[in-house]
Design a protein around this motif. Structure first.
Motif, PDB file in Angstrom:
ATOM      1  N   HIS A  35      33.859  34.078  41.021  1.00  0.00           N
ATOM      2  CA  HIS A  35      33.054  33.490  42.101  1.00  0.00           C
ATOM      3  C   HIS A  35      33.966  32.817  43.116  1.00  0.00           C
ATOM      4  O   HIS A  35      33.781  32.943  44.329  1.00  0.00           O
ATOM      5  CB  HIS A  35      32.065  32.480  41.522  1.00  0.00           C
ATOM      6  CG  HIS A  35      31.352  31.707  42.579  1.00  0.00           C
ATOM      7  ND1 HIS A  35      30.344  32.257  43.327  1.00  0.00           N
ATOM      8  CD2 HIS A  35      31.533  30.451  43.048  1.00  0.00           C
ATOM      9  CE1 HIS A  35      29.933  31.354  44.214  1.00  0.00           C
ATOM     10  NE2 HIS A  35      30.633  30.260  44.068  1.00  0.00           N
ATOM     11  N   GLU A 154      36.517  25.981  35.928  1.00  0.00           N
ATOM     12  CA  GLU A 154      35.271  25.626  35.232  1.00  0.00           C
ATOM     13  C   GLU A 154      35.280  26.384  33.919  1.00  0.00           C
ATOM     14  O   GLU A 154      35.321  27.616  33.902  1.00  0.00           O
ATOM     15  CB  GLU A 154      34.060  26.004  36.100  1.00  0.00           C
ATOM     16  CG  GLU A 154      32.747  25.511  35.524  1.00  0.00           C
ATOM     17  CD  GLU A 154      31.565  25.623  36.497  1.00  0.00           C
ATOM     18  OE1 GLU A 154      31.765  25.504  37.726  1.00  0.00           O
ATOM     19  OE2 GLU A 154      30.433  25.818  36.021  1.00  0.00           O
TER      20      GLU A 154
ATOM     21  N   MET B  71      25.724  31.725  35.824  1.00  0.00           N
ATOM     22  CA  MET B  71      26.485  31.443  37.041  1.00  0.00           C
ATOM     23  C   MET B  71      27.088  30.053  36.939  1.00  0.00           C
ATOM     24  O   MET B  71      26.585  29.204  36.211  1.00  0.00           O
ATOM     25  CB  MET B  71      25.567  31.590  38.251  1.00  0.00           C
ATOM     26  CG  MET B  71      25.201  33.056  38.489  1.00  0.00           C
ATOM     27  SD  MET B  71      23.974  33.286  39.785  1.00  0.00           S
ATOM     28  CE  MET B  71      22.452  33.226  38.823  1.00  0.00           C
ATOM     29  N   PRO B  72      28.178  29.826  37.657  1.00  0.00           N
ATOM     30  CA  PRO B  72      28.864  28.536  37.514  1.00  0.00           C
ATOM     31  C   PRO B  72      28.081  27.399  38.167  1.00  0.00           C
ATOM     32  O   PRO B  72      27.194  27.630  38.984  1.00  0.00           O
ATOM     33  CB  PRO B  72      30.185  28.774  38.245  1.00  0.00           C
ATOM     34  CG  PRO B  72      29.904  29.861  39.228  1.00  0.00           C
ATOM     35  CD  PRO B  72      28.874  30.736  38.589  1.00  0.00           C
ATOM     36  N   THR B  73      28.439  26.176  37.794  1.00  0.00           N
ATOM     37  CA  THR B  73      27.807  25.013  38.431  1.00  0.00           C
ATOM     38  C   THR B  73      28.449  24.728  39.789  1.00  0.00           C
ATOM     39  O   THR B  73      27.757  24.334  40.717  1.00  0.00           O
ATOM     40  CB  THR B  73      27.940  23.754  37.547  1.00  0.00           C
ATOM     41  OG1 THR B  73      29.327  23.465  37.338  1.00  0.00           O
ATOM     42  CG2 THR B  73      27.255  23.935  36.201  1.00  0.00           C
ATOM     43  N   ILE B  74      29.754  24.923  39.864  1.00  0.00           N
ATOM     44  CA  ILE B  74      30.457  24.647  41.131  1.00  0.00           C
ATOM     45  C   ILE B  74      30.522  25.932  41.949  1.00  0.00           C
ATOM     46  O   ILE B  74      31.043  26.943  41.478  1.00  0.00           O
ATOM     47  CB  ILE B  74      31.865  24.084  40.873  1.00  0.00           C
ATOM     48  CG1 ILE B  74      31.780  22.751  40.119  1.00  0.00           C
ATOM     49  CG2 ILE B  74      32.618  23.878  42.193  1.00  0.00           C
ATOM     50  CD1 ILE B  74      31.079  21.620  40.874  1.00  0.00           C
ATOM     51  N   GLN B  75      29.966  25.869  43.129  1.00  0.00           N
ATOM     52  CA  GLN B  75      29.842  27.056  43.977  1.00  0.00           C
ATOM     53  C   GLN B  75      30.653  26.890  45.255  1.00  0.00           C
ATOM     54  O   GLN B  75      30.917  25.772  45.693  1.00  0.00           O
ATOM     55  CB  GLN B  75      28.370  27.290  44.334  1.00  0.00           C
ATOM     56  CG  GLN B  75      27.432  27.380  43.133  1.00  0.00           C
ATOM     57  CD  GLN B  75      25.973  27.592  43.529  1.00  0.00           C
ATOM     58  OE1 GLN B  75      25.649  27.679  44.719  1.00  0.00           O
ATOM     59  NE2 GLN B  75      25.106  27.682  42.534  1.00  0.00           N
ATOM     60  N   SER B  76      30.965  28.028  45.811  1.00  0.00           N
ATOM     61  CA  SER B  76      31.699  28.033  47.072  1.00  0.00           C
ATOM     62  C   SER B  76      30.751  27.767  48.244  1.00  0.00           C
ATOM     63  O   SER B  76      29.669  28.352  48.329  1.00  0.00           O
ATOM     64  CB  SER B  76      32.349  29.403  47.231  1.00  0.00           C
ATOM     65  OG  SER B  76      32.554  29.692  48.583  1.00  0.00           O
ATOM     66  N   LEU B  94      25.096  18.047  46.467  1.00  0.00           N
ATOM     67  CA  LEU B  94      26.295  17.295  46.092  1.00  0.00           C
ATOM     68  C   LEU B  94      27.510  18.110  46.541  1.00  0.00           C
ATOM     69  O   LEU B  94      27.824  19.154  45.970  1.00  0.00           O
ATOM     70  CB  LEU B  94      26.328  17.082  44.578  1.00  0.00           C
ATOM     71  CG  LEU B  94      27.394  16.086  44.087  1.00  0.00           C
ATOM     72  CD1 LEU B  94      27.052  14.666  44.519  1.00  0.00           C
ATOM     73  CD2 LEU B  94      27.514  16.152  42.560  1.00  0.00           C
ATOM     74  N   VAL B  96      31.510  18.791  47.383  1.00  0.00           N
ATOM     75  CA  VAL B  96      32.772  18.511  46.716  1.00  0.00           C
ATOM     76  C   VAL B  96      33.882  19.169  47.521  1.00  0.00           C
ATOM     77  O   VAL B  96      33.684  20.251  48.072  1.00  0.00           O
ATOM     78  CB  VAL B  96      32.794  19.140  45.298  1.00  0.00           C
ATOM     79  CG1 VAL B  96      34.011  18.669  44.520  1.00  0.00           C
ATOM     80  CG2 VAL B  96      31.516  18.852  44.536  1.00  0.00           C
ATOM     81  N   MET B 104      33.285  22.965  48.423  1.00  0.00           N
ATOM     82  CA  MET B 104      32.539  23.473  47.284  1.00  0.00           C
ATOM     83  C   MET B 104      31.258  22.628  47.180  1.00  0.00           C
ATOM     84  O   MET B 104      31.075  21.674  47.938  1.00  0.00           O
ATOM     85  CB  MET B 104      33.350  23.311  45.998  1.00  0.00           C
ATOM     86  CG  MET B 104      34.803  23.763  46.052  1.00  0.00           C
ATOM     87  SD  MET B 104      35.026  25.545  46.138  1.00  0.00           S
ATOM     88  CE  MET B 104      34.560  26.034  44.481  1.00  0.00           C
ATOM     89  N   TYR B 106      27.964  21.429  44.073  1.00  0.00           N
ATOM     90  CA  TYR B 106      27.338  21.584  42.752  1.00  0.00           C
ATOM     91  C   TYR B 106      25.999  22.266  43.018  1.00  0.00           C
ATOM     92  O   TYR B 106      25.141  21.689  43.695  1.00  0.00           O
ATOM     93  CB  TYR B 106      27.149  20.224  42.103  1.00  0.00           C
ATOM     94  CG  TYR B 106      26.917  20.268  40.593  1.00  0.00           C
ATOM     95  CD1 TYR B 106      25.848  20.964  40.049  1.00  0.00           C
ATOM     96  CD2 TYR B 106      27.772  19.601  39.715  1.00  0.00           C
ATOM     97  CE1 TYR B 106      25.635  20.996  38.672  1.00  0.00           C
ATOM     98  CE2 TYR B 106      27.571  19.620  38.338  1.00  0.00           C
ATOM     99  CZ  TYR B 106      26.498  20.325  37.829  1.00  0.00           C
ATOM    100  OH  TYR B 106      26.289  20.346  36.463  1.00  0.00           O
ATOM    101  N   PHE B 139      22.318  20.273  40.086  1.00  0.00           N
ATOM    102  CA  PHE B 139      22.416  18.896  40.567  1.00  0.00           C
ATOM    103  C   PHE B 139      21.721  18.800  41.920  1.00  0.00           C
ATOM    104  O   PHE B 139      21.990  19.587  42.823  1.00  0.00           O
ATOM    105  CB  PHE B 139      23.876  18.473  40.706  1.00  0.00           C
ATOM    106  CG  PHE B 139      24.065  16.972  40.671  1.00  0.00           C
ATOM    107  CD1 PHE B 139      24.438  16.327  39.496  1.00  0.00           C
ATOM    108  CD2 PHE B 139      23.853  16.193  41.811  1.00  0.00           C
ATOM    109  CE1 PHE B 139      24.598  14.950  39.447  1.00  0.00           C
ATOM    110  CE2 PHE B 139      24.007  14.808  41.767  1.00  0.00           C
ATOM    111  CZ  PHE B 139      24.392  14.195  40.585  1.00  0.00           C
TER     112      PHE B 139
END
Lengths: 434, 434
Positions: A35, A154, B71-76, B94, B96, B104, B106, B139
């Motif tokens: 990702h 992650e 899918m990941p929690t931290i997204q682009s 949120l 980041v 990035m 959440y 989040f």
């Protein structure tokens, strides 16, 4: 699962960025998609493996008496200031500011959170010992994430934390985790070696890394051959004295490259094995490192407050997916150990549309159980089907076509050995029965 | 599980901040601890319930043909700029910045991530339809988090996404999720009502909220009485035409307060029910809202590119823990429906140290199965044990003491009805057998 429906976008070409074999195979087998740097989406095939590994970790933690809970991913910076780690942790910590300008962070580990839970919940020595764990996503903002899920940003980790009244009982908690780890990795078909690890300023001998052997592993290990042949403990009484069992394992020479004692190792003669490995677990007794600054105490038997002794015990759950592939693959693809395979059997229909072949496949699919079988019912040429099935590495393949059926047989192939047999569908069923 | 070992730090006092009954009971029953505003740690009892709910959601998603991934929690942030939502989302997102100064976030939801996975994986209409889902932490940086896990900032959601060639097949995917939701909530012992929801600028009638009824619910709903009595669909063929079944459910009057049509409702006469409820699910067909700006197309039957039609389908997994408690509790505590109970039976030893009582309890504990039983073997007074057991709300209690054993009986109590019976230990076992 019918492959015609399954979301399995395998790749013919290996993406250029993948430097190690597990990364290449996980991308090609459509287990994950990147990702962002070091952040992956787990597609259904990869997710299924991840869940199986997680479940083995869970079962062995529970068996050892650890209790599962779940701490959040986003943590308060306040607790990390109490422990003194907030400023020390550096750029690997993903720091976040919420809408009310409060300092938060994405947990790279959870010593502070669990110590806070403990100190607000447990008051008496009578409630000890406790080993609590969770399996939760962590984030470490690696400067150069690479090697796919082996060194992602992650990642999914099992982290357990033990709380004891004194060092003697803490050693028992430590031993419980030590033995649980031996069982955990063995159940995944891995050879895991415990290596004594640095304890840093805390000292003592209660720190071990668990390294699984793989020719393509990241680091070199040296150990006594007998370690590779030791039987995995069965029927363990986790309340009993585990020290003799732990001593058996730690009494044999084993060292990572940086702690290798060439002189001592030389005394092993032919029994010295040098191999490559991958770290998949780390257990560590750290005493009052967090409980002292954070005030985690219980009332002792004499009524006086006692600062609890703690340890932490990590397993890299998502990393294990890569580690198992590093340890178990060939030129054609992955070779899953049965315990973690996403499906038990791959069923290949060599002639879609042929009534007899369709009927034989449908019968096998239903009898074996659609949850245990990936049925390649696509209208594709045989070569593509064979290649995909070898790539994704299910333990068994059943290949069904008009020619075999004319002789009353199907082909049963063992992915690991490559051995093929022509047997009746009934015999195949009997052999593959759950 | 023996309670003397279990990490269950129940509270005698209700924390002042808890405004609603589920929040109060979850804190008192040691299901969760607040880590920070709107962020909770799930202690073993709460975690066990969360897992059971998650598993029911998973089973019904799979049954309907949806495929699980993660899918990941931290997204682009990049993808959210493509869809146009990055700037629109506001302070609930949120945000980041990583160590390389990349934007990035959440994930509060995953339309962008799944659309990106789709467009890089699927090329042909032949691979449609697909329904993909994950159960992952989200989040949303609520300005005023409250009501415990009912309106937390970090929360567990099941979100599914459908991809179809056209609106007709998209409606079938929508119907699959509609029926799966009916079954999902019913299996948790809930009465769930689908209410037509606003579709906004996209229009159409393909948006429903699922509201579970609870006297303490957050909002008012109005519906035809028959909706409350409808049988839950069993043995559904999810590949068949689901429209008649969906029409049956949507043909009866049902509306949230803000969409309530008083004139129309009046025609229902005595069949109009007004009740309170809690939103636990939302399904929504949004067509090409994300696929168009993000270029998610497949080659259609005629060789021309077609922008895929999408829908999204959410279930508030962590919210359901609170919702079930809102729907099922009394003055003494929680009353778990059997399907989501953390343990099936609470076994109460009235006289720890008494040999006959200990032996009878130990035999029941082993026969019922330590995984299904929470055995209160603590040296506590009976009143405290009764109060704790009622508070945590296991479906059944078996109460064992010297007096009863003298008469050859134990007491079997049903938590929901309060009914008590004196029966032999053997009969209790037979009644509680898995």
């Amino acid at each position: 699962m019918r492959l015609s429906r399954y979301f399995l976008p395998t790749l013919k070409e290996t993406p250029a960025e993948a430097q190690i074999v597990s990364h290449r195979l996980m991308l090609r087998a459509a287990m994950v998609r990147q990702h962002a740097a070091g952040i992956y989406t787990w597609l259904p095939l990869g997710f299924a493996v991840l869940k199986r590994i997680e479940q083995i970790v869970r079962e062995e933690q529970n068996r050892a008496g650890a209790q599962e809970m779940l701490m959040p991913t986003i943590q308060s910076a306040e607790l990390w200031r109490e422990s003194g780690r907030y400023d020390d942790y550096g750029k690997e910590m993903l720091r976040v500011t919420d809408r009310h300008a409060r300092d938060m962070l994405y947990g790279p580990t959870a010593e502070e959170v669990i110590t806070d839970v403990f100190r607000t919940s447990i008051r008496s020595y009578k409630d000890l010992p406790k080993v609590l764990y969770h399996i939760q996503w962590k984030f470490r903002d690696e400067v150069r994430p690479r090697f796919g899920v082996m060194r992602g940003r992650e990642f999914l980790m099992k982290d357990a934390y033990s709380f004891d009244l004194d060092t003697a009982t803490a050693r028992h908690s430590y031993n419980q985790m030590f033995v649980a780890y031996l069982r955990t990795f063995a159940r995944m078909g891995l050879k895991a070696i415990p290596l004594r690890a640095e304890t840093g300023p805390i000292g003592g001998d209660l720190s071990h890394e668990f390294i699984v052997l793989a020719d393509t592993g990241e680091s070199e290990v040296h150990c006594h051959r007998a370690l590779l042949e030791k039987a995995i403990p069965e029927g363990v009484d986790y309340d009993g004295d585990l020290q003799p069992l732990v001593d058996e394992w730690t009494g044999l020479y084993a060292a990572a490259d940086e702690m290798h004692d060439v002189t001592k190792a030389a005394t092993l003669g032919d029994d010295l094995v040098t191999a490559r490995g991958i770290e998949v677990g780390h257990i560590f007794h750290f005493g009052t490192k967090y409980s002292a600054p954070m005030g985690a105490t219980v009332t002792g038997p004499d009524g006086e407050p006692v600062t609890v002794a703690m340890g932490s015990y990590g397993v890299g759950v998502s990393r294990l997916v890569g580690a198992i592939i590093e340890a178990s693959h060939d030129d054609h693809g992955i070779i899953w150990p049965e315990s973690v395979a996403p499906f038990h059997v791959g069923l290949i229909n060599l002639k879609v549309g042929d009534a007899a072949t369709e009927a034989a496949c449908a019968a096998l699919y239903e009898s074996l159980g659609p949850d245990r079988v990936l049925y390649d019912d696509r209208d594709e040429r045989a070569g593509a089907k064979f290649a995909d099935m070898d790539l994704i590495g299910l333990p068994w393949q059943v290949i069904v076509g008009p020619k075999g059926l004319g002789k009353g047989v199907v082909e049963l192939k063992n992915r690991a050995t490559g051995a093929r047999e022509e047997i009746s569908a009934e015999s195949a069923l009997a052999r593959l029965a759950g």
